[in-house]
Design a protein around this motif. Structure first.
Motif, PDB file in Angstrom:
ATOM      1  N   MET A 144      24.471 -30.316  20.212  1.00 16.52           N
ATOM      2  CA  MET A 144      23.555 -31.381  19.828  1.00 16.52           C
ATOM      3  C   MET A 144      24.365 -32.478  19.136  1.00 16.52           C
ATOM      4  O   MET A 144      24.788 -32.312  17.980  1.00 16.52           O
ATOM      5  CB  MET A 144      22.475 -30.863  18.880  1.00 16.52           C
ATOM      6  N   ALA A 145      24.623 -33.565  19.845  1.00 15.26           N
ATOM      7  CA  ALA A 145      25.306 -34.711  19.248  1.00 15.26           C
ATOM      8  C   ALA A 145      24.261 -35.513  18.498  1.00 15.26           C
ATOM      9  O   ALA A 145      23.438 -36.211  19.100  1.00 15.26           O
ATOM     10  CB  ALA A 145      25.981 -35.552  20.327  1.00 15.26           C
ATOM     11  N   ASP A 146      24.249 -35.392  17.174  1.00 11.45           N
ATOM     12  CA  ASP A 146      23.166 -35.960  16.398  1.00 11.45           C
ATOM     13  C   ASP A 146      23.534 -37.332  15.854  1.00 11.45           C
ATOM     14  O   ASP A 146      24.501 -37.492  15.118  1.00 11.45           O
ATOM     15  CB  ASP A 146      22.787 -35.040  15.244  1.00 11.45           C
ATOM     16  N   ASN A 147      22.724 -38.325  16.214  1.00 13.69           N
ATOM     17  CA  ASN A 147      22.977 -39.716  15.851  1.00 13.69           C
ATOM     18  C   ASN A 147      22.230 -40.152  14.588  1.00 13.69           C
ATOM     19  O   ASN A 147      21.833 -41.301  14.466  1.00 13.69           O
ATOM     20  CB  ASN A 147      22.595 -40.645  17.015  1.00 13.69           C
ATOM     21  N   GLY A 148      22.052 -39.217  13.656  1.00 16.34           N
ATOM     22  CA  GLY A 148      21.447 -39.594  12.384  1.00 16.34           C
ATOM     23  C   GLY A 148      19.996 -39.210  12.248  1.00 16.34           C
ATOM     24  O   GLY A 148      19.203 -39.975  11.673  1.00 16.34           O
ATOM     25  N   SER A 149      19.622 -38.029  12.742  1.00 20.05           N
ATOM     26  CA  SER A 149      18.228 -37.585  12.617  1.00 20.05           C
ATOM     27  C   SER A 149      17.838 -37.456  11.146  1.00 20.05           C
ATOM     28  O   SER A 149      18.652 -37.070  10.296  1.00 20.05           O
ATOM     29  CB  SER A 149      18.042 -36.226  13.300  1.00 20.05           C
ATOM     30  N   THR A 150      16.582 -37.752  10.870  1.00 18.41           N
ATOM     31  CA  THR A 150      16.062 -37.620   9.507  1.00 18.41           C
ATOM     32  C   THR A 150      14.899 -36.633   9.431  1.00 18.41           C
ATOM     33  O   THR A 150      14.315 -36.449   8.358  1.00 18.41           O
ATOM     34  CB  THR A 150      15.587 -38.987   8.980  1.00 18.41           C
ATOM     35  N   ASP A 151      14.561 -35.987  10.557  1.00 18.85           N
ATOM     36  CA  ASP A 151      13.400 -35.098  10.566  1.00 18.85           C
ATOM     37  C   ASP A 151      13.755 -33.631  10.384  1.00 18.85           C
ATOM     38  O   ASP A 151      12.864 -32.773  10.326  1.00 18.85           O
ATOM     39  CB  ASP A 151      12.606 -35.280  11.867  1.00 18.85           C
ATOM     40  N   GLY A 152      15.044 -33.304  10.319  1.00 23.62           N
ATOM     41  CA  GLY A 152      15.462 -31.926  10.104  1.00 23.62           C
ATOM     42  C   GLY A 152      15.416 -31.039  11.319  1.00 23.62           C
ATOM     43  O   GLY A 152      15.820 -29.867  11.252  1.00 23.62           O
ATOM     44  N   ALA A 153      14.940 -31.545  12.458  1.00 25.27           N
ATOM     45  CA  ALA A 153      14.799 -30.708  13.650  1.00 25.27           C
ATOM     46  C   ALA A 153      16.138 -30.173  14.164  1.00 25.27           C
ATOM     47  O   ALA A 153      16.244 -28.983  14.479  1.00 25.27           O
ATOM     48  CB  ALA A 153      14.068 -31.475  14.754  1.00 25.27           C
ATOM     49  N   PRO A 154      17.198 -30.988  14.265  1.00 23.70           N
ATOM     50  CA  PRO A 154      18.478 -30.436  14.746  1.00 23.70           C
ATOM     51  C   PRO A 154      19.043 -29.362  13.814  1.00 23.70           C
ATOM     52  O   PRO A 154      19.554 -28.340  14.285  1.00 23.70           O
ATOM     53  CB  PRO A 154      19.388 -31.670  14.806  1.00 23.70           C
ATOM     54  N   GLU A 155      18.936 -29.568  12.512  1.00 21.80           N
ATOM     55  CA  GLU A 155      19.434 -28.567  11.572  1.00 21.80           C
ATOM     56  C   GLU A 155      18.695 -27.238  11.722  1.00 21.80           C
ATOM     57  O   GLU A 155      19.289 -26.168  11.670  1.00 21.80           O
ATOM     58  CB  GLU A 155      19.302 -29.083  10.130  1.00 21.80           C
TER      59      GLU A 155
ATOM     60  N   TYR B 174      18.048 -37.730  17.978  1.00 22.14           N
ATOM     61  CA  TYR B 174      17.765 -38.790  17.014  1.00 22.14           C
ATOM     62  C   TYR B 174      16.340 -38.582  16.547  1.00 22.14           C
ATOM     63  O   TYR B 174      15.413 -39.139  17.108  1.00 22.14           O
ATOM     64  CB  TYR B 174      17.964 -40.164  17.661  1.00 22.14           C
ATOM     65  N   SER B 175      16.169 -37.679  15.588  1.00 15.39           N
ATOM     66  CA  SER B 175      14.854 -37.261  15.103  1.00 15.39           C
ATOM     67  C   SER B 175      13.952 -36.832  16.263  1.00 15.39           C
ATOM     68  O   SER B 175      12.903 -37.448  16.519  1.00 15.39           O
ATOM     69  CB  SER B 175      14.202 -38.387  14.284  1.00 15.39           C
ATOM     70  N   PRO B 176      14.336 -35.769  16.991  1.00 15.33           N
ATOM     71  CA  PRO B 176      13.593 -35.366  18.193  1.00 15.33           C
ATOM     72  C   PRO B 176      12.288 -34.648  17.907  1.00 15.33           C
ATOM     73  O   PRO B 176      11.501 -34.425  18.831  1.00 15.33           O
ATOM     74  CB  PRO B 176      14.570 -34.429  18.895  1.00 15.33           C
ATOM     75  N   GLY B 177      12.045 -34.239  16.658  1.00 11.79           N
ATOM     76  CA  GLY B 177      10.769 -33.616  16.320  1.00 11.79           C
ATOM     77  C   GLY B 177      10.503 -32.339  17.089  1.00 11.79           C
ATOM     78  O   GLY B 177      11.408 -31.564  17.385  1.00 11.79           O
ATOM     79  N   ARG B 178       9.222 -32.151  17.443  1.00  8.01           N
ATOM     80  CA  ARG B 178       8.794 -30.923  18.103  1.00  8.01           C
ATOM     81  C   ARG B 178       9.383 -30.761  19.493  1.00  8.01           C
ATOM     82  O   ARG B 178       9.429 -29.644  20.033  1.00  8.01           O
ATOM     83  CB  ARG B 178       7.270 -30.898  18.191  1.00  8.01           C
TER      84      ARG B 178
END
Length: 289
Positions: free
Chosen positions: A31-42, A6-10
Motif C-alpha cells: 500500500m503506497a500511502d499518499n498521506g491518508s488521514t482516516d487510519g484505514a491503511p494502518e 489516500y484515505s480509502p475508508g471502507r
C-alpha cells in the motif's frame, strides 16, 4: 500487488477481502500511502499487506514507482506486478484469468480486466490512444452528445466481449509485465493524476509492446470516490495532464502555436467544467435541504 491509498475508508477492507478468491497464488500487497488521514491503511497492515508511506501526496505515478522500488528492495517481485485502485473488488478467479491471458500474449505488457460499474454495465476501459482530432472532439462534445463520432472512436468500446489489443487500458486495474515496465522506466511522475495510464499505454506501444483487454477477468470499481470530493484539484489536474500528453507528442518548435492553443483551450474548459460542477453540487445540496 500495488495499490495507492489516500484515505480509502471502507473500500480498502472490501478490496483486500476480495483477493483470496481471485487467485490461487499468494499475494503480497504494497500500500503506497499518499498521506491518508482516516487510519484505514494502518488498520489493514498484516503479514501480506505492507504499508509504505510515500511522505505526502506525491501523485499516483510517483507512488507506484516508489512501491516498485520497495518490491525490488524486498526481493518479492516476479515477472508481473498487479496495480489496482483500493476501491476495486475482484470477482472470483479474476486475477488468475489475467495471468492466463498474459500467458497467451508474450509481447503483451499490460493486461486489463472487464470493469463492471455499479449498475452492472461495462465501463469502456480498453480505449484507443487519443489523437488531436478524437481527443478534442471528445472533450468538446462528450458531455452534450454522448454518441458523437469522436467519442466513439476514442472509447473504442464497440466490442467489450472479445480478448483484443487496445491502445491503452484503465489504470484502475492493470497486470503489468515487469520487463516491459522496466524497459520504459515505469510511470511518468510528471502526471500527478489522470492520463498516466494513457501515457503508459502509448510508451509501451512505442517500445514494441501491446496492451491486451481480457474480458474473462472481471472486477467492480467504485470509480472516483476520492477524486470526486475534490473537484477544484481534480479538474485542474485532469486538464493539466491532457495538455502534457499532447504537448509531449507535439514537441517541435513549429508546433508551438498548437501547444499554446491547446493550453489556452484546456484552461478555459477546466474553468467551465469546474463552474458547472459547483453549480450542480449547490443544486443537489439545495434539493437535499
Amino acid at each position: 500487488m500495488i495499490t495507492v491509498t489516500y484515505s480509502p475508508g471502507r473500500y480498502l477492507r472490501t478490496f483486500l477481502d476480495s483477493l483470496p478468491s481471485a487467485t490461487t497464488h499468494n499475494i503480497v500487497v504494497i500500500m503506497a500511502d499518499n498521506g491518508s488521514t482516516d487510519g484505514a491503511p494502518e488498520a489493514a497492515q498484516c503479514d501480506d499487506v505492507i504499508l509504505l508511506p510515500t511522505g505526502g501526496n506525491i501523485g499516483y505515478g510517483a507512488a507506484i514507482n516508489a512501491a516498485l522500488r520497495e518490491v525490488d528492495r524486498l526481493g518479492i517481485g516476479n515477472d508481473f506486478v498487479l496495480i489496482a485502485n483500493p476501491d476495486a473488488v475482484f470477482d472470483p478467479n479474476s486475477i488468475d484469468q489475467l495471468l492466463e491471458c498474459a500467458a497467451r500474449h508474450p509481447r503483451g505488457a499490460a493486461f486489463g480486466p472487464r470493469i463492471r460499474e455499479a449498475d452492472g454495465s461495462t465501463y469502456p476501459s480498453a480505449r484507443a490512444l487519443p489523437t488531436l482530432s478524437n481527443g478534442i472532439g471528445h472533450a468538446i462534445l462528450g458531455g452534450i452528445w454522448v454518441s458523437n463520432p469522436f467519442s466513439r472512436a476514442y472509447k473504442d468500446d464497440l466490442n467489450m466481449d472479445q480478448e483484443r489489443e487496445a491502445g491503452w487500458l484503465s489504470g484502475s486495474c492493470l497486470l503489468l509485465r515487469r520487463s516491459a515496465l522496466n524497459e520504459i522506466g515505469g510511470f511518468d511522475e510528471r502526471y500527478f493524476m489522470y492520463m498516466e495510464d494513457v501515457d503508459l499505454g502509448d510508451r509501451l506501444r512505442r517500445a514494441g509492446w501491446t496492451s491486451i483487454f481480457c474480458p474473462t477477468s472481471v472486477i467492480t470499481h467504485a470509480k472516483g470516490h476520492a477524486a470526486g470530493s475534490r473537484p477544484r484539484l481534480t479538474l485542474k489536474a485532469h486538464h493539466d495532464s491532457a495538455y502534457r500528453y499532447q504537448a509531449d507528442r507535439h514537441p517541435q518548435w513549429w508546433q508551438a502555436p498548437l501547444r499554446w492553443t491547446l493550453k489556452l483551450g484546456l484552461q478555459l474548459r477546466s474553468v467551465v467544467a469546474l463552474q458547472s460542477e459547483l453549480r450542480r453540487r449547490n443544486q443537489d445540496n439545495h434539493e437535499d435541504r
